[in-house]
Design a protein around this motif. Structure first.
Motif, mmCIF file in Angstrom:
data_model
loop_
_atom_site.group_PDB
_atom_site.id
_atom_site.type_symbol
_atom_site.label_atom_id
_atom_site.label_comp_id
_atom_site.label_asym_id
_atom_site.label_seq_id
_atom_site.Cartn_x
_atom_site.Cartn_y
_atom_site.Cartn_z
ATOM 1 N N THR A 5 32.815 43.399 -63.151
ATOM 2 C CA THR A 5 33.733 43.453 -64.282
ATOM 3 C C THR A 5 33.584 44.844 -64.871
ATOM 4 O O THR A 5 32.480 45.240 -65.257
ATOM 5 C CB THR A 5 33.404 42.402 -65.348
ATOM 6 O OG1 THR A 5 33.582 41.096 -64.805
ATOM 7 C CG2 THR A 5 34.324 42.558 -66.552
ATOM 8 N N ILE A 6 34.670 45.592 -64.899
ATOM 9 C CA ILE A 6 34.623 46.985 -65.337
ATOM 10 C C ILE A 6 35.447 47.128 -66.611
ATOM 11 O O ILE A 6 36.656 46.865 -66.616
ATOM 12 C CB ILE A 6 35.148 47.921 -64.243
ATOM 13 C CG1 ILE A 6 34.275 47.786 -62.993
ATOM 14 C CG2 ILE A 6 35.164 49.377 -64.738
ATOM 15 C CD1 ILE A 6 34.760 48.593 -61.806
ATOM 16 N N GLY A 7 34.785 47.521 -67.678
ATOM 17 C CA GLY A 7 35.446 47.695 -68.962
ATOM 18 C C GLY A 7 35.805 49.148 -69.211
ATOM 19 O O GLY A 7 35.043 50.060 -68.875
ATOM 20 N N GLU A 117 37.369 42.920 -61.481
ATOM 21 C CA GLU A 117 38.234 42.732 -62.644
ATOM 22 C C GLU A 117 38.120 43.921 -63.587
ATOM 23 O O GLU A 117 37.036 44.480 -63.779
ATOM 24 C CB GLU A 117 37.859 41.446 -63.383
ATOM 25 C CG GLU A 117 38.201 40.186 -62.615
ATOM 26 C CD GLU A 117 38.040 38.943 -63.453
ATOM 27 O OE1 GLU A 117 38.712 37.952 -63.146
ATOM 28 O OE2 GLU A 117 37.256 38.959 -64.416
ATOM 29 N N VAL A 118 39.244 44.294 -64.179
ATOM 30 C CA VAL A 118 39.290 45.441 -65.087
ATOM 31 C C VAL A 118 39.709 44.940 -66.477
ATOM 32 O O VAL A 118 40.722 44.241 -66.617
ATOM 33 C CB VAL A 118 40.283 46.509 -64.584
ATOM 34 C CG1 VAL A 118 40.244 47.725 -65.495
ATOM 35 C CG2 VAL A 118 39.952 46.913 -63.152
ATOM 36 N N VAL A 119 38.916 45.295 -67.480
ATOM 37 C CA VAL A 119 39.129 44.796 -68.839
ATOM 38 C C VAL A 119 39.210 45.976 -69.791
ATOM 39 O O VAL A 119 38.359 46.877 -69.758
ATOM 40 C CB VAL A 119 37.975 43.864 -69.277
ATOM 41 C CG1 VAL A 119 38.257 43.290 -70.668
ATOM 42 C CG2 VAL A 119 37.776 42.745 -68.273
ATOM 43 N N LEU A 120 40.229 46.003 -70.638
ATOM 44 C CA LEU A 120 40.291 46.989 -71.712
ATOM 45 C C LEU A 120 39.504 46.440 -72.893
ATOM 46 O O LEU A 120 39.778 45.340 -73.360
ATOM 47 C CB LEU A 120 41.736 47.246 -72.132
ATOM 48 C CG LEU A 120 41.906 48.376 -73.158
ATOM 49 C CD1 LEU A 120 41.717 49.727 -72.487
ATOM 50 C CD2 LEU A 120 43.269 48.304 -73.836
ATOM 51 N N ALA A 144 42.413 41.686 -68.355
ATOM 52 C CA ALA A 144 42.235 41.133 -69.700
ATOM 53 C C ALA A 144 42.161 42.284 -70.690
ATOM 54 O O ALA A 144 41.831 43.411 -70.328
ATOM 55 C CB ALA A 144 40.968 40.285 -69.775
ATOM 56 N N VAL A 145 42.468 41.971 -71.945
ATOM 57 C CA VAL A 145 42.388 42.942 -73.034
ATOM 58 C C VAL A 145 41.577 42.316 -74.160
ATOM 59 O O VAL A 145 41.854 41.201 -74.591
ATOM 60 C CB VAL A 145 43.791 43.329 -73.551
ATOM 61 C CG1 VAL A 145 43.670 44.248 -74.771
ATOM 62 C CG2 VAL A 145 44.601 43.993 -72.455
ATOM 63 N N GLU A 146 40.556 43.031 -74.604
ATOM 64 C CA GLU A 146 39.694 42.572 -75.688
ATOM 65 C C GLU A 146 39.766 43.591 -76.820
ATOM 66 O O GLU A 146 39.297 44.724 -76.685
ATOM 67 C CB GLU A 146 38.243 42.448 -75.201
ATOM 68 C CG GLU A 146 38.032 41.503 -74.025
ATOM 69 C CD GLU A 146 37.907 40.057 -74.466
ATOM 70 O OE1 GLU A 146 37.877 39.809 -75.699
ATOM 71 O OE2 GLU A 146 37.818 39.187 -73.582
ATOM 72 N N ILE A 147 40.378 43.215 -77.946
ATOM 73 C CA ILE A 147 40.425 44.065 -79.131
ATOM 74 C C ILE A 147 39.431 43.475 -80.126
ATOM 75 O O ILE A 147 39.627 42.364 -80.616
ATOM 76 C CB ILE A 147 41.842 44.133 -79.719
ATOM 77 C CG1 ILE A 147 42.816 44.698 -78.673
ATOM 78 C CG2 ILE A 147 41.862 45.002 -80.979
ATOM 79 C CD1 ILE A 147 44.271 44.681 -79.097
ATOM 80 N N VAL A 148 38.350 44.211 -80.379
ATOM 81 C CA VAL A 148 37.225 43.667 -81.131
ATOM 82 C C VAL A 148 37.035 44.446 -82.431
ATOM 83 O O VAL A 148 37.503 45.573 -82.583
ATOM 84 C CB VAL A 148 35.933 43.720 -80.289
ATOM 85 C CG1 VAL A 148 36.091 42.863 -79.031
ATOM 86 C CG2 VAL A 148 35.571 45.156 -79.904
ATOM 87 N N SER A 149 36.321 43.843 -83.378
ATOM 88 C CA SER A 149 36.072 44.499 -84.663
ATOM 89 C C SER A 149 35.003 45.570 -84.546
ATOM 90 O O SER A 149 35.011 46.563 -85.286
ATOM 91 C CB SER A 149 35.672 43.470 -85.723
ATOM 92 O OG SER A 149 34.502 42.775 -85.314
ATOM 93 N N MET A 170 30.699 49.539 -68.369
ATOM 94 C CA MET A 170 31.562 49.966 -69.454
ATOM 95 C C MET A 170 31.740 51.469 -69.365
ATOM 96 O O MET A 170 30.768 52.213 -69.212
ATOM 97 C CB MET A 170 30.962 49.592 -70.814
ATOM 98 C CG MET A 170 31.842 49.958 -72.001
ATOM 99 S SD MET A 170 33.443 49.099 -71.973
ATOM 100 C CE MET A 170 34.317 49.954 -73.288
ATOM 101 N N ILE A 171 32.991 51.919 -69.447
ATOM 102 C CA ILE A 171 33.348 53.329 -69.309
ATOM 103 C C ILE A 171 33.979 53.788 -70.608
ATOM 104 O O ILE A 171 34.945 53.173 -71.090
ATOM 105 C CB ILE A 171 34.339 53.520 -68.144
ATOM 106 C CG1 ILE A 171 33.739 53.014 -66.835
ATOM 107 C CG2 ILE A 171 34.776 54.980 -68.027
ATOM 108 C CD1 ILE A 171 34.768 52.710 -65.771
#
Length: 232
Positions: A5-7, A117-120, A144-149, A170-171
Motif C-alpha cells: 500500500t503506497i501513500g 494499491e495507491v492511496v492519497l 482510495a483517498v484519505e483526507i485527515v485532520s 508513505m511518500i
C-alpha cells in the motif's frame, strides 16, 4: 493481498501549494505596513498559526483566520474593515487558484500503481482538498483517498491496516508529517524535498532509520520502487 500500500501526500508532493501561502504572506505584510510599526509580523503570524492549529486545523481557511487575528493584534485593534475585507479576498483567491502539478507527478503515481494499491493521504480542509484533487486530473489513479485532520502514527496505522498489504510506504515532502510518523507506524518513509517548506513542517531527517529513503524528485521514484519491490 496486495504486496504494497503506497501513500502519497498531495500538497507540495504532487502539486504546488506552499508558494501560494508565501505570496499571500507577502501581500499581507504590504497590506499591514501602513497600519502597524515594527517588523515582527511574520513571527506574529506564525505564532498565531501554531496556536490555532488545534482549533482551525490545517489549510487556507485557518490561515486566513490567523491572518485576521494577527492583523487585529499587530495594530492594537485599529485595523480598518477594508483591510479585513482584503484579507478575506486573498483567501478566496487562494481557494480558487488553479492546480499546478509538480514534474513527474503522474508518472510517479502510475509507477506506484504497478506495485500495489495507491492511496492519497492528505490533511487540510475537506472541500479544498477535494477541489484540488478533482482539478489535478489524478483522482482516478488512486484506489482510495484519505483526507485527515492530522498525520500521526495512529493515522497511518489505521489507514495501512485498512488496506491490508504486506508492506506500506508513505511518500511526501514533509519529514514531520509524511515521513517520521509513517516510519513510527512501521511503513517505509520516502522524502521528496520541495523548495519551499512551511516552518511548522520542518524536522530533522531520520538518516539512520533503515526504512527511510530520500529522492531528489518524483522522477526517481520508479527506480526506488524497483529496488524495494522484491526486497522490502
Amino acid at each position: 493481498m496486495p504486496s504494497w500500500t503506497i501513500g502519497f501526500d498531495a500538497d507540495d508532493t504532487l502539486w504546488h501549494n506552499e508558494r501560494y501561502f508565501r505570496l499571500t504572506e507577502d501581500r499581507f505584510a504590504e497590506l499591514l505596513s501602513e497600519h502597524m510599526e515594527g517588523t515582527d509580523l511574520p513571527a506574529r503570524l506564525l505564532e498565531a498559526e501554531r496556536r490555532n492549529l488545534g482549533i482551525y486545523g490545517f489549510g487556507i481557511k485557518g490561515f486566513v483566520l490567523s491572518m485576521i487575528e494577527t492583523a487585529i493584534e499587530a495594530t492594537s485593534g485599529r485595523v480598518p474593515a477594508s483591510v479585513i475585507a482584503e484579507i478575506l479576498a486573498m483567501g478566496r483567491d487562494m481557494l480558487a487558484h488553479p492546480i499546478d502539478l509538480l514534474p513527474h507527478a503522474r508518472e510517479a503515481v502510475e509507477a506506484a500503481a504497478q506495485e500495489g494499491e495507491v492511496v492519497l493521504i492528505t490533511k487540510g480542509d475537506l472541500l479544498d482538498q477535494e477541489r484540488k484533487l478533482a482539478q489535478s486530473g489524478l483522482g482516478e489513479m488512486f484506489d482510495a483517498v484519505e483526507i485527515v485532520s492530522d498525520k500521526t502514527p495512529a493515522t497511518y496505522l489505521r489507514i495501512f491496516a485498512r488496506h491490508g498489504a504486506r508492506h506500506s510506504m508513505m511518500i511526501g515532502n514533509s519529514l514531520k508529517s509524511d515521513v517520521i510518523p509513517a516510519l513510527a507506524a512501521g511503513a517505509w518513509g520516502v522524502h521528496v524535498p520541495h523548495g519551499t517548506t512551511w516552518a511548522l513542517e520542518v524536522a530533522e531527517p531520520p538518516q539512520e532509520h533503515p526504512r527511510f529513503r530520500e529522492i531528489r524528485s518524483l522522477a526517481e521514484l520508479p527506480s526506488l520502487l524497483g529496488q524495494l519491490g522484491g526486497h522490502p
